[in-house]
Design an enzyme around this catalytic site. Structure first.
Site, PDB file in Angstrom:
ATOM      1  N   LYS A 280       0.684  -1.358  -0.109  1.00 32.32           N
ATOM      2  CA  LYS A 280      -0.180  -0.281  -0.018  1.00 32.32           C
ATOM      3  C   LYS A 280       0.947   0.858   0.019  1.00 32.32           C
ATOM      4  CE  LYS A 280      -3.710  -1.980   2.756  1.00 32.32           C
ATOM      5  NZ  LYS A 280      -4.890  -1.369   1.518  1.00 32.32           N
ATOM      6  N   ARG A 354      -9.931 -11.996   1.837  1.00 36.79           N
ATOM      7  CA  ARG A 354     -10.769 -12.992   1.276  1.00 36.79           C
ATOM      8  C   ARG A 354     -10.126 -14.012   1.707  1.00 36.79           C
ATOM      9  NH1 ARG A 354     -10.866  -9.691  -4.241  1.00 36.79           N
ATOM     10  NH2 ARG A 354     -10.947  -8.459  -2.594  1.00 36.79           N
TER      11      ARG A 354
HETATM   12  N1  BES Z   1      -7.884  -3.657   4.633  1.00 39.14           N
HETATM   13  C1  BES Z   1      -8.188  -3.468   3.099  1.00 39.14           C
HETATM   14  C2  BES Z   1      -9.669  -2.937   2.864  1.00 39.14           C
HETATM   15  C3  BES Z   1      -9.650  -1.367   3.502  1.00 39.14           C
HETATM   16  C4  BES Z   1      -9.273  -0.217   2.334  1.00 39.14           C
HETATM   17  C5  BES Z   1     -10.191  -0.754   4.769  1.00 39.14           C
HETATM   18  C6  BES Z   1      -9.297   0.794   3.013  1.00 39.14           C
HETATM   19  C7  BES Z   1     -10.117   0.331   4.051  1.00 39.14           C
HETATM   20  C8  BES Z   1      -9.920   0.957   3.618  1.00 39.14           C
HETATM   21  C9  BES Z   1      -7.678  -5.076   2.211  1.00 39.14           C
HETATM   22  O1  BES Z   1      -7.334  -5.805   2.938  1.00 39.14           O
HETATM   23  C10 BES Z   1      -7.746  -4.503   1.137  1.00 39.14           C
HETATM   24  O2  BES Z   1      -6.051  -4.092   0.714  1.00 39.14           O
HETATM   25  N2  BES Z   1      -8.764  -4.633  -0.201  1.00 39.14           N
HETATM   26  C11 BES Z   1      -8.162  -3.921  -1.235  1.00 39.14           C
HETATM   27  C12 BES Z   1      -8.713  -5.380  -2.519  1.00 39.14           C
HETATM   28  C13 BES Z   1      -8.258  -5.214  -3.450  1.00 39.14           C
HETATM   29  C14 BES Z   1      -6.363  -5.144  -3.406  1.00 39.14           C
HETATM   30  C15 BES Z   1      -8.032  -5.929  -4.205  1.00 39.14           C
HETATM   31  C16 BES Z   1      -8.995  -2.892  -1.619  1.00 39.14           C
HETATM   32  O3  BES Z   1     -10.157  -2.789  -1.997  1.00 39.14           O
HETATM   33  O4  BES Z   1      -8.426  -2.091  -2.598  1.00 39.14           O
HETATM   34 MN    MN Z   2      -5.174  -5.302   2.031  1.00 42.09          MN
END
Ligand code: BES
Ligand code: MN
Ligand code: ZN
Length: 506
Positions: A280, A354
């Site tokens: 990230k 997931r």
């Molecule tokens: N923990 C995050 C989801 C999240 C993102 C919560 C921003 C709150 C704010 C999750 O693990 C994640 O990173 N999801 C990605 C998935 C994508 C890479 C397919 C997302 O939603 O961007």
């Molecule tokens: Mn994530």
């Protein structure tokens, strides 16, 4: 040391009660006049014709969330009067009161005692006010040097229901539920250098050992990496392998005698989400300690269900891992074999939630529950779609309907989202494995994630709550919801379990 607050329900007039602060509600009539809400009549009477001018001179409008605290002079035996706005007279709901109580709790200055002369004419309202008050007082101060804030010591709820056994029980139940919300908030607020899978799991095991009383208890099992390998939990192990902190799977079992039905809960427990190799950006990593909010909620809810003695069996799975980009980290391109034997092609290590949920859901299915509810801070898309106050709800019609009803009683906001056929097809669109972890296109990511999870629940009735927005309050306090971790879903899960325990209503 944090001050312990006691809650007492009794009959009596607020105009004859001596406390530091007396609280009344103020509503707006259809004509636009301000009026004292039920329960506060004697206070308004003591002020007589001075009551309305007092409010208007302070430009008080009676809006929800508005408070006014003034000295009483010699009008009342109590030193201060606090008016809290409840909005339109015909729109006062249990939820209005829960939020108002949360606001009141933070507006008491240094008062040691308070009497609530609010519309407490039924047990549900008593419960909401105590829940709201306790949750509104919450603050996370474990890492703040210096004096702890003192809080009000004695809360008296003035209510005509004081001799009603249900209302008396409601005061107790509310404190159990609010303590569970606080526990979920504490875990979620704890920094990730101190709360990693081993520590989190150990704290849950400690809670298991601390249960008091003679009745049945929640059994806590902590599965370590070796056992996870035996169980072929490729998702939990895959996500955990990039971190020096090893993953865990915590299983809780509550099986009271005479249980009516069997509920399975599953919660995402990523103690920190850096994204892994699909790392990230710095700013989107900043609050990722909250990524175990789902696990915190299902665990706290399970102990609350047990403490309330609800006759419904609950098995709870909390997979815990830290998503880090270490030298052994899972790579985009890896294929993982999950607990139920399905293989998953990894495309983005940041879609880790997931993966750990897939193993946990597959294990939950093996217990043969009547329904599974999973709770997860799963997708950024859900925050974009629904904001920070509303959770996304997906799953089959009956289970999502039951959850929606539970959430109406708990006051937590959620909204149903679909799982379109298009997402279901995309999830199996891979030449490499059985299932594709993350879609190449970004749009509809919340729905895709749900379609992915659905692959692992088989035929079991199921609902999925995406709490990526609602688990964290990045703004100021509103009502009973304080800044930082919110403990979202604890109350709804307890309500849902209570509905199952009560059996079908028709
Ligand atoms: N923990 C995050 C989801 C999240 C993102 C919560 C921003 C709150 C704010 C999750 O693990 C994640 O990173 N999801 C990605 C998935 C994508 C890479 C397919 C997302 O939603 O961007
Ligand atoms: Mn994530
Ligand atoms: Zn995550």
């Amino acid at each position: 040391m944090r001050c312990v607050t006691t809650y007492t329900l009794r009959k009596g007039s607020p105009a004859k009660t001596r406390t530091d602060v007396v609280v009344v509600g103020v509503v707006r009539t259809t004509k636009g006049d301000l009026e004292v809400a039920t329960g506060g009549e004697d206070v308004a009477a003591a002020y007589g014709r001075r009551f309305k001018p007092l409010l208007s001179s302070m430009a008080f409008r009676g809006d929800p969330g508005e408070v006014l605290r003034v000295p009483t002079g010699d009008t009342l035996p109590s030193g201060q009067l606090l008016a809290v706005g409840l909005g339109a007279a015909d729109g006062v709901t249990t939820e209005t009161l829960r939020r108002a109580a949360g606001t009141v709790a933070r507006s008491l200055g240094n008062a040691a005692s308070v009497a609530l002369a609010l519309p407490l004419d039924e047990p549900l309202r008593v419960r909401a006010v105590v829940e709201g008050f306790v949750s509104g007082l919450y603050s996370f101060t474990s890492y703040k040097s210096g004096a702890e804030p003192t809080s009000v010591a004695e809360v008296t709820l003035l209510s005509p229901t004081a001799r009603d056994a249900d209302a008396v029980a409601a005061v107790e139940q509310a404190q159990v539920v609010a303590a569970a919300v606080a526990r979920a908030r504490d875990w979620t607020n704890t920094p990730p250098n101190d709360l990693y899978p081993e520590v989190f799991a150990e704290q849950v095991a400690d809670l298991g050992r601390q249960q008091k009383g003679k009745g049945p208890k929640v059994a806590v099992e902590v599965l370590e990496p070796e056992q996870l390998r035996e169980l072929s939990c490729g998702g939990i192990l895959g996500v955990g392998q990039g971190s020096a902190r090893e993953p865990r799977l915590v299983r809780l079992t509550w099986s009271p005698p005479g249980a009516r039905g069997h509920l399975a809960l599953v919660g995402k427990g990523i103690t920190y989400d850096s994204g892994g190799l699909s790392i990230k950006s710095g700013s989107s990593m900043a609050t990722m300690k909250f990524d175990m909010g789902g696990a915190a909620a299902v665990i706290a809810a399970t102990f609350a269900i047990a403490e309330l003695g609800l006759p419904v069996a609950v098995t709870t799975y909390a997979p815990m891992a830290e998503n880090m980009p270490g030298g052994r980290a899972m790579r985009p391109g890896d294929v993982l074999t999950m607990h139920d034997g399905q293989t998953v092609e990894v495309t983005n290590t940041d879609a880790e939630g997931r993966l750990i949920l897939a193993d946990a859901l597959a294990m939950a299915v093996e217990d043969g529950p009547d329904a599974i509810v999973d709770v997860a801070t799963l997708t950024g898309g859900c925050v974009v779609a629904l904001g920070e106050k509303v959770a996304g709800l997906m799953g089959d019609d009956p289970t999502t309907a039951a959850l929606t009803e539970a959430a109406e009683r708990s006051g937590e906001l959620l909204w149903r989202l679909p799982i379109p056929e298009e997402s279901r097809r995309a999830v199996v669109d891979t030449k490499v494995a059985d299932v594709l972890q993350a879609n190449w296109v970004r749009w509809g990511g919340t729905l895709y994630a749900a379609a992915f999870l659905e692959r692992f629940v088989g035929d079991v009735p199921w609902a999925h709550l995406d709490i990526a927005g609602s688990a964290w309050n990045s703004g100021g306090a509103w009502g009973h919801v304080t800044p930082g971790a919110t403990g979202y879903s604890v109350t709804t899960l307890v309500e849902y379990a209570a509905a199952l325990a009560a059996g079908p209503t028709d």
